[in-house]
Write a protein that holds these residues in place. Structure first.
Motif, mmCIF file in Angstrom:
data_model
loop_
_atom_site.group_PDB
_atom_site.id
_atom_site.type_symbol
_atom_site.label_atom_id
_atom_site.label_comp_id
_atom_site.label_asym_id
_atom_site.label_seq_id
_atom_site.Cartn_x
_atom_site.Cartn_y
_atom_site.Cartn_z
ATOM 1 N N ALA A 132 -6.705 1.851 5.204
ATOM 2 C CA ALA A 132 -5.996 0.968 4.281
ATOM 3 C C ALA A 132 -5.790 -0.421 4.870
ATOM 4 O O ALA A 132 -5.512 -1.372 4.134
ATOM 5 C CB ALA A 132 -4.648 1.579 3.902
ATOM 6 N N GLU A 190 4.272 -2.677 3.395
ATOM 7 C CA GLU A 190 3.188 -1.951 2.742
ATOM 8 C C GLU A 190 2.324 -1.209 3.757
ATOM 9 O O GLU A 190 1.749 -0.151 3.443
ATOM 10 C CB GLU A 190 2.315 -2.908 1.930
ATOM 11 C CG GLU A 190 2.998 -3.555 0.736
ATOM 12 C CD GLU A 190 3.953 -4.667 1.127
ATOM 13 O OE1 GLU A 190 4.798 -5.025 0.294
ATOM 14 O OE2 GLU A 190 3.854 -5.185 2.266
ATOM 15 N N GLU A 191 2.220 -1.746 4.964
ATOM 16 C CA GLU A 191 1.379 -1.137 5.995
ATOM 17 C C GLU A 191 2.084 -0.015 6.752
ATOM 18 O O GLU A 191 1.428 0.891 7.282
ATOM 19 C CB GLU A 191 0.915 -2.201 6.996
ATOM 20 C CG GLU A 191 -0.045 -3.221 6.406
ATOM 21 C CD GLU A 191 -0.240 -4.415 7.323
ATOM 22 O OE1 GLU A 191 -1.219 -5.152 7.125
ATOM 23 O OE2 GLU A 191 0.594 -4.628 8.231
ATOM 24 N N HIS A 221 1.219 3.744 6.419
ATOM 25 C CA HIS A 221 -0.101 4.118 6.927
ATOM 26 C C HIS A 221 -0.115 4.228 8.455
ATOM 27 O O HIS A 221 -1.020 4.850 9.023
ATOM 28 C CB HIS A 221 -1.141 3.088 6.483
ATOM 29 C CG HIS A 221 -1.250 2.928 5.003
ATOM 30 N ND1 HIS A 221 -1.822 3.877 4.192
ATOM 31 C CD2 HIS A 221 -0.845 1.930 4.183
ATOM 32 C CE1 HIS A 221 -1.774 3.471 2.931
ATOM 33 N NE2 HIS A 221 -1.189 2.299 2.896
ATOM 34 N N SER A 261 -7.105 -3.821 6.616
ATOM 35 C CA SER A 261 -8.319 -4.607 6.811
ATOM 36 C C SER A 261 -8.610 -4.707 8.298
ATOM 37 O O SER A 261 -7.749 -4.417 9.143
ATOM 38 C CB SER A 261 -8.141 -6.013 6.227
ATOM 39 O OG SER A 261 -7.188 -6.744 6.989
#
Length: 217
Positions: A181, A200-201, A204, A183
């Motif tokens: 997820a 958001e990261e 993950h 980059s």
């Protein structure tokens, strides 16, 4: 071998395009202004020249991945780091620093392009093939290119091929895959501690939190 030239040329071009005022900005490398980062690149270029002129007759002890070690986060107390900052300040005119990087950087790029990939060279008490030595520097150039872009967002970033290769190397160094997820750029920045993960990261990366960051040296 080709990625070394590609990533090095892109980084030098980005520095060459910097206005003088940007040299006083804080880079993405903790504790260093852009001018300090560029001075470090001059020293890196000198190291490439020295290493390519230091043949070794013994078997390789490292490769492009094992060349790197996870080290303690920089504190600014390292004598070489302090020397880099003092040396960078001594240039005063950013144009002189820009010229020196172009001069020494071009000189380092020429023998790198002509070297026998299977030849062995010695550096930092280790032996590598030229292919692996220059391959290790793809990660170096790419991370420092991201350090530059962090300070000067308008500057062109690293080539996509260099980002992808650097991510793959970092995963090998870490010993685990990085979340798909993220980059390539985000994976490199977060994993090496150059910036914290965004909200958001974070989901993950939750399972990797005990292993991060991975400062390299």
């Amino acid at each position: 071998m080709d990625l070394f030239s590609l990533s090095w040329s892109a980084l030098r071009a980005a520095v060459d395009g910097l206005p003088d005022g940007d040299f006083e900005r804080q880079s993405g490398c903790a504790g260093w202004l852009v001018r300090d980062l560029v001075c470090h690149l001059v020293i890196d270029a000198q190291d490439v020249l020295i290493t390519l002129a230091t043949p070794a007759a013994t078997e390789p002890t490292r490769n492009a991945v094992t060349y790197w070690e996870v080290v303690e986060p920089p504190t600014g107390a390292d004598p070489l780091d302090a020397l880099t900052v003092r040396l960078a300040a001594a240039y005063q005119d950013p144009g002189l620093l820009r010229f020196h990087l172009d001069d020494v950087g071009s000189a380092a790029g020429r023998p790198a392009a002509l070297a026998d990939p299977d030849a062995r060279v010695g550096t930092r008490g280790q032996v590598l093939t030229v292919r692996d030595y220059l391959g290790a520097y793809v990660l170096e150039w790419t991370l420092h290119h991201l350090d530059l872009v962090a300070a000067v967002p308008d500057a062109a970033g690293p080539p996509p091929e260099a980002l992808a290769r650097s991510r793959a190397m970092l995963e090998q160094i870490a010993g685990f895959p990085l979340p798909a997820a993220l980059s390539d750029t985000s994976a490199l920045l977060v994993t090496t501690g150059r910036r914290p993960p965004t909200p958001e990261e974070q989901p993950h990366l939750a399972h990797l939190t005990p292993h991060l960051p991975l400062p390299l040296g």
